[in-house]
Design a protein around this motif. Sequence first.
Motif, PDB file in Angstrom:
ATOM      1  N   SER A  75       0.826  -1.209   0.000  1.00 13.14           N
ATOM      2  CA  SER A  75       0.000   0.000   0.000  1.00 13.14           C
ATOM      3  C   SER A  75       0.861   1.261   0.000  1.00 13.14           C
ATOM      4  CB  SER A  75      -0.971   0.004   1.182  1.00 13.14           C
ATOM      5  OG  SER A  75      -0.307  -0.161   2.415  1.00 13.14           O
ATOM      6  N   TRP A  76       1.943   1.267   0.784  1.00 10.48           N
ATOM      7  CA  TRP A  76       2.864   2.411   0.776  1.00 10.48           C
ATOM      8  C   TRP A  76       3.457   2.600  -0.619  1.00 10.48           C
ATOM      9  CZ3 TRP A  76       3.647   6.026   4.456  1.00 10.48           C
ATOM     10  CH2 TRP A  76       3.251   5.742   5.769  1.00 10.48           C
ATOM     11  N   THR A  77       3.920   1.508  -1.221  1.00  9.00           N
ATOM     12  CA  THR A  77       4.549   1.586  -2.539  1.00  9.00           C
ATOM     13  C   THR A  77       3.552   2.047  -3.592  1.00  9.00           C
ATOM     14  OG1 THR A  77       6.155  -0.107  -1.940  1.00  9.00           O
ATOM     15  CG2 THR A  77       5.817   0.267  -4.292  1.00  9.00           C
ATOM     16  N   SER A  78       2.324   1.566  -3.520  1.00  4.80           N
ATOM     17  CA  SER A  78       1.294   1.989  -4.483  1.00  4.80           C
ATOM     18  C   SER A  78       1.088   3.496  -4.444  1.00  4.80           C
ATOM     19  CB  SER A  78      -0.028   1.282  -4.191  1.00  4.80           C
ATOM     20  OG  SER A  78       0.093  -0.088  -4.412  1.00  4.80           O
ATOM     21  N   ALA A  84       6.061  12.158  -2.918  1.00  6.26           N
ATOM     22  CA  ALA A  84       6.586  10.786  -2.959  1.00  6.26           C
ATOM     23  C   ALA A  84       7.721  10.630  -1.963  1.00  6.26           C
ATOM     24  CB  ALA A  84       7.054  10.433  -4.368  1.00  6.26           C
ATOM     25  N   ILE A  85       8.617  11.602  -1.930  1.00  5.24           N
ATOM     26  CA  ILE A  85       9.754  11.557  -1.006  1.00  5.24           C
ATOM     27  C   ILE A  85       9.274  11.629   0.435  1.00  5.24           C
ATOM     28  CG2 ILE A  85      11.754  12.887  -0.210  1.00  5.24           C
ATOM     29  CD1 ILE A  85      12.253  13.543  -3.233  1.00  5.24           C
ATOM     30  N   ARG A  86       8.346  12.520   0.715  1.00  7.42           N
ATOM     31  CA  ARG A  86       7.804  12.658   2.073  1.00  7.42           C
ATOM     32  C   ARG A  86       7.137  11.352   2.519  1.00  7.42           C
ATOM     33  NH1 ARG A  86       4.669  16.876   1.260  1.00  7.42           N
ATOM     34  NH2 ARG A  86       6.448  18.258   1.223  1.00  7.42           N
ATOM     35  N   LEU A  87       6.396  10.743   1.620  1.00  9.73           N
ATOM     36  CA  LEU A  87       5.705   9.493   1.953  1.00  9.73           C
ATOM     37  C   LEU A  87       6.705   8.356   2.193  1.00  9.73           C
ATOM     38  CD1 LEU A  87       2.752   8.649   2.296  1.00  9.73           C
ATOM     39  CD2 LEU A  87       2.842   7.739  -0.007  1.00  9.73           C
ATOM     40  N   PHE A  88       7.765   8.310   1.391  1.00  8.54           N
ATOM     41  CA  PHE A  88       8.816   7.313   1.588  1.00  8.54           C
ATOM     42  C   PHE A  88       9.436   7.466   2.977  1.00  8.54           C
ATOM     43  CE2 PHE A  88      13.271   5.947   1.276  1.00  8.54           C
ATOM     44  CZ  PHE A  88      13.117   4.659   0.795  1.00  8.54           C
ATOM     45  N   GLN A  89       9.684   8.699   3.378  1.00  6.67           N
ATOM     46  CA  GLN A  89      10.242   8.957   4.703  1.00  6.67           C
ATOM     47  C   GLN A  89       9.255   8.553   5.793  1.00  6.67           C
ATOM     48  OE1 GLN A  89      11.108  13.110   3.931  1.00  6.67           O
ATOM     49  NE2 GLN A  89      13.297  12.680   3.691  1.00  6.67           N
ATOM     50  N   ASP A  90       7.982   8.865   5.602  1.00  9.07           N
ATOM     51  CA  ASP A  90       6.952   8.465   6.576  1.00  9.07           C
ATOM     52  C   ASP A  90       6.884   6.949   6.701  1.00  9.07           C
ATOM     53  OD1 ASP A  90       6.334  11.145   6.937  1.00  9.07           O
ATOM     54  OD2 ASP A  90       4.481  11.067   5.750  1.00  9.07           O
ATOM     55  N   SER A 123      10.528   2.943  -7.423  1.00  9.28           N
ATOM     56  CA  SER A 123       9.529   4.006  -7.510  1.00  9.28           C
ATOM     57  C   SER A 123      10.044   5.316  -6.949  1.00  9.28           C
ATOM     58  CB  SER A 123       8.260   3.590  -6.764  1.00  9.28           C
ATOM     59  OG  SER A 123       7.765   2.393  -7.301  1.00  9.28           O
ATOM     60  N   ILE A 124      10.725   5.252  -5.814  1.00 11.16           N
ATOM     61  CA  ILE A 124      11.208   6.498  -5.210  1.00 11.16           C
ATOM     62  C   ILE A 124      12.354   7.071  -6.028  1.00 11.16           C
ATOM     63  CG2 ILE A 124      12.838   5.547  -3.522  1.00 11.16           C
ATOM     64  CD1 ILE A 124      10.345   8.474  -3.033  1.00 11.16           C
ATOM     65  N   LEU A 125      13.164   6.212  -6.649  1.00  7.72           N
ATOM     66  CA  LEU A 125      14.231   6.714  -7.517  1.00  7.72           C
ATOM     67  C   LEU A 125      13.652   7.450  -8.719  1.00  7.72           C
ATOM     68  CD1 LEU A 125      16.789   3.777  -7.423  1.00  7.72           C
ATOM     69  CD2 LEU A 125      17.080   6.072  -6.437  1.00  7.72           C
ATOM     70  N   GLU A 126      12.503   6.987  -9.211  1.00 10.12           N
ATOM     71  CA  GLU A 126      11.823   7.665 -10.323  1.00 10.12           C
ATOM     72  C   GLU A 126      11.428   9.085  -9.924  1.00 10.12           C
ATOM     73  OE1 GLU A 126       7.651   7.303 -12.849  1.00 10.12           O
ATOM     74  OE2 GLU A 126       8.430   5.518 -11.856  1.00 10.12           O
ATOM     75  N   ALA A 127      11.125   9.273  -8.644  1.00  5.90           N
ATOM     76  CA  ALA A 127      10.702  10.591  -8.163  1.00  5.90           C
ATOM     77  C   ALA A 127      11.869  11.546  -7.959  1.00  5.90           C
ATOM     78  CB  ALA A 127       9.927  10.437  -6.855  1.00  5.90           C
ATOM     79  N   PRO A 168      11.195  -0.903   2.909  1.00  4.19           N
ATOM     80  CA  PRO A 168      10.952  -0.836   1.469  1.00  4.19           C
ATOM     81  C   PRO A 168      11.466  -2.081   0.748  1.00  4.19           C
ATOM     82  CG  PRO A 168      12.648   0.741   2.130  1.00  4.19           C
ATOM     83  CD  PRO A 168      12.164   0.076   3.363  1.00  4.19           C
ATOM     84  N   ASN A 169      10.801  -2.433  -0.346  1.00  7.40           N
ATOM     85  CA  ASN A 169      11.271  -3.545  -1.184  1.00  7.40           C
ATOM     86  C   ASN A 169      11.838  -2.980  -2.484  1.00  7.40           C
ATOM     87  OD1 ASN A 169       9.053  -2.982  -2.867  1.00  7.40           O
ATOM     88  ND2 ASN A 169       7.819  -4.634  -2.052  1.00  7.40           N
ATOM     89  N   LYS A 170      12.211  -3.866  -3.389  1.00  6.25           N
ATOM     90  CA  LYS A 170      12.829  -3.435  -4.649  1.00  6.25           C
ATOM     91  C   LYS A 170      11.915  -2.486  -5.424  1.00  6.25           C
ATOM     92  CE  LYS A 170      13.475  -6.336  -8.152  1.00  6.25           C
ATOM     93  NZ  LYS A 170      14.033  -7.384  -9.037  1.00  6.25           N
TER      94      LYS A 170
END
Length: 136
Positions: free
Chosen positions: A28-31, A45-51, A66-70, A59-61
Amino acid sequence: LVSMYGKCGSIEDARMIFNGMPIRDVVSWTSMIVGYAQHECCEEAIRLFQDMQHGGVKPNKITFLSILEACTGPEALAFGKLVHAHIVDSGIESNVVVGTALLSMYSKCGNIEDAQRMFNKLSNRDVVSWTAMIAA
């Protein structure tokens, strides 16, 4: 639902569903991160990754990809390097898909030297990694 709303461009609806979830797993986080990244809401996206990390979800692969895309533009380079460190810690840096995503992130952030370094680290280069390096 989060993924579906994100793919349809209804980021606000995706976030509403996400916020209403009593339990959030890595999927759900990754989606939600994917939705933000694909619709150029990079800061969100970055803020959510940190949260997600502060919430104890690993995080998984797919999350990393996804975060690298951002991470685009010089202002995202420091965060991209932080993500790279997490990828190294998780032991997936040598994966050609992840390595190519790192190469692209460095290139999009204007750091051609690190993009070249990442390309040189790839033991198994494919047409995508070669294309990413040529584009860099």
